[in-house]
Design an enzyme around this catalytic site. Structure first.
Site, PDB file in Angstrom:
ATOM      1  CB  SER A  20     -37.528  47.696  33.834  1.00 26.73           C
ATOM      2  OG  SER A  20     -36.891  46.769  33.018  1.00 26.73           O
ATOM      3  CE1 TYR A 180     -41.050  42.916  20.342  1.00 29.45           C
ATOM      4  CE2 TYR A 180     -39.746  43.092  22.345  1.00 29.45           C
ATOM      5  CZ  TYR A 180     -40.969  42.991  21.716  1.00 29.45           C
ATOM      6  OH  TYR A 180     -42.131  42.958  22.462  1.00 29.45           O
ATOM      7  NE  ARG A 228     -34.140  44.689  29.571  1.00 24.75           N
ATOM      8  CZ  ARG A 228     -35.216  44.808  30.338  1.00 24.75           C
ATOM      9  NH1 ARG A 228     -36.417  44.696  29.827  1.00 24.75           N
ATOM     10  NH2 ARG A 228     -35.105  45.058  31.632  1.00 24.75           N
ATOM     11  N   GLY A 334     -40.027  46.640  37.075  1.00 23.29           N
ATOM     12  CA  GLY A 334     -41.068  46.948  36.099  1.00 23.29           C
ATOM     13  C   GLY A 334     -42.430  46.998  36.760  1.00 23.29           C
ATOM     14  NE  ARG A 335     -44.053  41.801  35.907  1.00 20.71           N
ATOM     15  CZ  ARG A 335     -43.743  40.624  35.361  1.00 20.71           C
ATOM     16  NH1 ARG A 335     -44.630  39.979  34.645  1.00 20.71           N
ATOM     17  NH2 ARG A 335     -42.548  40.107  35.527  1.00 20.71           N
TER      18      ARG A 335
END
Ligand SMILES: Cc1cc2nc3c(=O)[nH]c(=O)nc-3n(C[C@H](O)[C@H](O)[C@H](O)COP(=O)(O)O)c2cc1C
Length: 383
Positions: A20, A180, A228, A334-335
């Site tokens: 990601s 965003y 996304r 991701g993490r």
């Protein structure tokens, strides 16, 4: 299914595991540094099928922080080229996420609190948004874009896409999530315009769809385009999953191939609503495994478009089940993949997809295989 290829237009992803986009706040003047090479090439050595760059700004005001990556110059595109080449050398597919931070720009990185830069800071800039509405208390009031400025940013996305293609990216993702610029147009909480770019959902979707169309028009026909979204963003009068289904259908009609289903961010905090119950999430850590998978599932079924699931995907079997159950076409990490960059290789071993360690880079494969033999021998001695 995790280790079956997926063909998207002319590109074949070797497996369904995606890195990601992960902001690194480690660029200088928008240029990729050694950090981006080290960071992204590690995931390629770990054999993720598709490796995305972090959110990459299409113009200077599109960065989140002064240290965010950019692609508004040819020099910036050239700086990321060695990384792109290495990802391909490893048999993985290089992808770029292009983005505009909008009113959440001109900020500190999370490890410095994620707060807005003081206006007198030499690195600060005036942020832009659909409406002159700040993110929240303590944030500066952004400048509301006029239609000419909107058209310029649409063009900036298209030029960024062309540059990404020139340096060899094979997949492009438009960042339309997390509050965003694009999502701030979509959400009624941040878009209070009364012109063609605001009002009802058709008006609020206009900017997102213009960006998708302009990008698709220059991004080669045989290369896939991802988008996304924040599938939900509360509170109740915010953006809903029903809105996301409508948007996903429109995006597919514009030539978007995969909808990447994230959530939250318009009010600062990510993922406002929990997935199944619809109850608000209270704390930053309150994220059950796969909490956003229901969004990917619903968009996939109701909009008839391929989706990518993301959010606390940890366990190989969990990832496999998401695909087996037809809830998404790809899983993004991701993490967990930062914690263990060789997650795909370990997952292949755990699921029995790579018994001979053949998936590993050739430089490691023979030694990793021997490691397994030694471990098996030692285990047999202790029986
Ligand atoms: C350090 C960090 C940086 C991130 N940067 C981005 C980004 O540039 N673009 C984006 O769309 N999401 C970004 N995200 C969100 C991740 O892509 C992902 O959706 C999220 O972390 C949930 O997945 P996970 O639970 O596997 O970490 C970031 C997350 C982290 C932890």
């Amino acid at each position: 299914m995790l280790f079956t290829p997926l063909q998207l237009r002319g590109v074949t992803l070797p497996n369904r595991i995606v890195v990601s986009p992960l902001c690194m706040y480690s660029s200088k003047d928008g240029l990729a540094t050694d950090w981006q090479f080290a960071h992204l090439s590690t995931f390629a050595r770990g054999k993720a099928g598709l490796v995305f760059t972090e959110a990459t700004a299409v113009e200077p005001r599109g960065r989140i922080t002064p240290a965010c990556l950019g692609i508004w110059t040819d020099e910036q595109a050239e700086a990321i080229k060695p990384t792109v080449r290495f990802i391909e050398e490893m048999g993985c597919v290089p992808g770029m996420q292009i983005a505009h931070a909008g009113r959440k720009g001109s900020a500190n990185p999370p490890f410095k609190g994620g707060t807005p830069l003081a206006p007198e800071d030499a690195d600060a800039w005036e942020t832009v948004a659909p409406s002159a509405e700040p993110v929240g208390e303590g944030w500066p009031v952004p400048q509301a874009l006029d239609t000419q400025e909107i058209a310029q940013i649409v063009e900036d996305f298209a030029v960024a896409a062309q540059r990404a293609h020139t340096v060899g990216f094979k997949v492009l993702e438009i960042h339309g999530a997390h509050g965003y610029l694009i999502q701030s147009f979509l959400s009624p909480l941040s878009n209070t315009r009364n012109d063609a770019y605001g009002g009802d959902i058709q008006g609020r979707m206009r900017f997102a769809l213009e960006v998708a169309k302009a990008t698709r028009a220059v991004w080669p026909e045989d290369l896939p385009l991802f988008f996304r979204i924040s599938a939900v963003d509360g509170p109740a009068d915010g953006w809903s999953i029903e809105d996301s289904v409508i948007l996903a259908k429109e995006l597919a009609a514009c030539g978007v191939d995969v909808v990447d289903c994230s959530a939250g961010g318009v009010r600062g905090a990510p993922a406002f609503r929990a997935s199944d119950s619809g109850a608000p999430l209270k704390a930053g850590a309150e994220r059950p495994p796969g909490f956003q998978v229901p969004y990917a599932d619903r968009v996939r079924k109701e909009a008839g478009v391929k989706t990518m699931a993301v959010g606390v995907i940890i366990d190989p079997q969990q990832a496999e089940d998401i695909l087996q159950d037809g809830r998404a076409d790809l899983v993004a990490l991701g993490r967990e993949i930062m914690y263990n960059p060789f997650w795909p290789l370990h997952a292949a071993q755990a699921l029995g997809a790579d018994p001979e360690s053949e998936m590993w880079p050739r430089q490691y494969a023979w030694a990793v295989k021997r490691r397994g033999e030694i471990a098996a021998y030692n285990a047999s001695q202790h029986r």
